[in-house]
Design an enzyme around this catalytic site. Structure first.
Site, mmCIF file in Angstrom:
data_model
loop_
_atom_site.group_PDB
_atom_site.id
_atom_site.type_symbol
_atom_site.label_atom_id
_atom_site.label_comp_id
_atom_site.label_asym_id
_atom_site.label_seq_id
_atom_site.Cartn_x
_atom_site.Cartn_y
_atom_site.Cartn_z
ATOM 1 N N LYS A 12 -32.671 -15.220 -79.489
ATOM 2 C CA LYS A 12 -32.968 -13.986 -80.214
ATOM 3 C C LYS A 12 -33.378 -12.858 -79.252
ATOM 4 C CE LYS A 12 -32.791 -15.989 -84.409
ATOM 5 N NZ LYS A 12 -32.388 -17.362 -84.059
HETATM 6 C C1 LIG Z 1 -31.588 -18.220 -84.654
HETATM 7 C C2 LIG Z 1 -31.236 -19.438 -83.913
HETATM 8 C C3 LIG Z 1 -30.029 -20.108 -84.161
HETATM 9 C C4 LIG Z 1 -29.060 -19.676 -85.224
HETATM 10 O O1 LIG Z 1 -28.434 -18.458 -84.908
HETATM 11 P P1 LIG Z 1 -27.733 -17.599 -86.062
HETATM 12 O O2 LIG Z 1 -27.318 -16.342 -85.403
HETATM 13 O O3 LIG Z 1 -28.802 -17.370 -87.107
HETATM 14 O O4 LIG Z 1 -26.622 -18.403 -86.588
HETATM 15 C C5 LIG Z 1 -29.748 -21.230 -83.388
HETATM 16 N N1 LIG Z 1 -30.611 -21.673 -82.461
HETATM 17 C C6 LIG Z 1 -31.776 -21.058 -82.209
HETATM 18 C C7 LIG Z 1 -32.685 -21.623 -81.191
HETATM 19 C C8 LIG Z 1 -32.134 -19.915 -82.921
HETATM 20 O O5 LIG Z 1 -33.285 -19.318 -82.654
#
Ligand SMILES: *Cc1c(COP(=O)(O)O)cnc(C)c1O
Length: 497
Positions: free
Chosen positions: A114
């Site tokens: 993120k």
């Molecule tokens: C948010 C997240 C995901 C999923 O990503 P999306 O864009 O919501 O599909 C996968 N792994 C981690 C560690 C995340 O923080």
């Protein structure tokens, strides 16, 4: 000059707004998501982009989609986002292990992918506010399944002209994730646990966003909402960059030749990360398969198999909590595109999802999904994969990445496809230490997560990231927990309205 890209709601609200306006608004007034009116092709060749660093690559991508930002504005945003907050100059290094290339997207300040988007969103948003002469303070309202919350808090803390409110499922995040959030500093930050799961938090936030009476009250007090969730186009666009970067890196290192296709595997929850890969493909990156990996909450696997999206099922808590999602918000953008950019069709399907919890796409639409492959991994498979990759290749991966890795193994077995493959590695193993230690056979319920992190570091010879060491002794600043029906009240309380 490339053609200007304008944005409209997937559900048909009068649109054609500029990128900066779409970023400020987050979600469209009709509950739809902003989508570009066309997806531009990269201007430079991939060979040329291969000579650029991460920041230069990000600029090549972002200038094409955020066309109302000036070069100076974009370069300012990029250079302030992708700087020493990341623990490697490469920003998103590629590590070869166990027959694949792991694109490590977890070197930012909260050690999850993120950060790739949320370190830049505050800059894109405050720049957008200036460009659009916004007088109100911007209130970022976010629902998190664990990682978004902290990354958004870290990005927006003490940014003038902004406040940030994060809702998380009180019993649905890892202890380290929770501690990262509740120790957040910054006078403009507010973190609230809710009695409910992530979908409850996300539904509640969506409701607050579309509440006209609340918006009027806020405006009269000098506030307006925006979103840092992955529904904001300002998060999606920066994520496209690392897929371009990964391809170019492989090219530069001679792992692939010009024009060779690669596969991409993405551990998926809200469908933002894999949608960015889809956009990268449409911008000209030779990606053959977009492999969508789910955990036991396998709504997307079923969708790709049957063409029916059905959220009516039990919600399962897994060891990859950031993927414990039954409503993948960003899938709506894909639905809109495969419907031929048809907002009437999209709105109809989304109304069905809201009323019946399910919808089915047409055969024409299904035909446009042929570059997608859906797979899922059980908890046992996920744990076994962490152990296999560590024992076999000496490479440590977290639970989310392991879901992707396990799905990739199944994909290869099923199809025999052995193209060069990039696996999006979305979190540091130290963010999910207990699960990783369990998987490696070193679990110990009597020890806390910090003690386990020390052991994991000793076993793997990987240093504990600063993001974990710094919260060990930090003061807990946020203690509010509310029922999911009381989210509006909590927001008003914090804003003092
Ligand atoms: C948010 C997240 C995901 C999923 O990503 P999306 O864009 O919501 O599909 C996968 N792994 C981690 C560690 C995340 O923080």
């Amino acid at each position: 000059m490339a053609k200007e890209v304008l944005y409209s709601s997937t559900r048909g609200e009068k649109g054609n707004i500029k990128a900066s306006e779409a970023i400020l608004r987050g979600l469209a007034g009709d509950g739809g998501l902003y989508v570009p009116d066309h997806i531009p092709h990269l201007e430079k060749s991939l060979r040329e982009i291969a000579d650029l660093d991460y920041q230069g690559t990000a600029y090549e991508v972002m200038k094409l989609l955020l066309t109302d930002y000036t070069e100076e504005e974009l370069k300012y945003c990029i250079s302030h986002a992708y700087d020493s907050k990341f623990d490697t100059q490469e920003i998103a290094p590629l590590s070869e292990a166990d027959g694949a290339f792991y694109l490590e997207l977890y070197h930012g300040s909260t050690i999850a992918f993120k950060d790739m988007a949320l370190s830049i969103l505050p800059y894109l948003m405050t720049t957008a506010a200036k460009k659009n002469a916004v007088k109100n303070d911007i209130v970022i309202l976010t629902a998190t399944s664990g990682d978004t919350g902290k990354a958004a808090l870290a990005g927006f803390a003490d940014v003038p002209g902004t406040k940030i409110i994060v809702f998380y499922p009180k019993h649905g995040v890892s202890p380290i994730q929770e501690r990262q959030m509740v120790t957040q500093k910054g006078d403009n930050t507010c973190v609230i646990g809710i009695e409910g799961n992530f979908d409850d938090a996300q539904t509640g936030v969506k409701k607050l966003f579309t509440d006209k009476a609340l918006a009027e009250l806020m405006d009269s007090k000098g506030f307006q909402f925006s979103s840092a969730n992955s529904i904001n186009i300002g998060r999606l666009v920066p994520q496209i960059a690392y897929y371009v970067y990964a391809y170019c890196k492989l090219l530069k290192e001679g792992r692939i030749a010009d024009g060779d296709e690669i596969n991409v595997v993405v551990p998926t929850g809200n469908f933002g990360n894999i949608l960015a890969a889809y956009y990268a493909k449409n911008m000209g990156v030779p990606i053959a398969k977009l492999i969508c990996a789910s955990n036991s909450n396998k709504v997307l696997f079923d969708f790709f198999k049957s063409g029916e999206y059905d959220r009516n099922r039990d919600f399962v808590l897994t060891s990859s909590p950031s993927m414990d999602i039954l409503i993948s918000s960003n899938l709506e953008r894909l639905i809109y595109h495969i419907a031929g950019n048809d907002s009437v069709k999209d709105a109809d399907l989304m109304a069905k999802l809201s009323n019946d919890g399910k919808y089915e796409i047409t055969d024409d639409m299904r035909a446009k999904l042929d570059s997608f492959y859906g797979g899922y991994a059980t908890e046992e498979e996920t744990f076994a994969t962490i152990k296999k990759v560590f024992d076999g290749a000496g490479y440590l991966i977290d639970t989310h990445t392991a879901v992707a890795s396990a799905v990739y193994d199944k994909y290869k077995k099923e199809t025999g496809d052995d193209k060069v493959t990039v696996i999006a590695s979305t979190a540091s193993p130290f963010k999910f230490t207990r699960s990783v230690m369990n998987a490696l056979g070193h679990g110990d319920d009597s020890k806390d997560d910090f003690a386990l992190a020390d052991e994991l570091s000793a076993i793997s010879k990987v240093d504990i990231p600063e993001a974990v060491t710094s919260i060990r002794t930090a003061e807990i600043r946020h203690k509010t927990v509310v029922d999911r029906t009381e989210m509006e009240k909590a927001v008003k309380n914090f804003l003092g309205i």
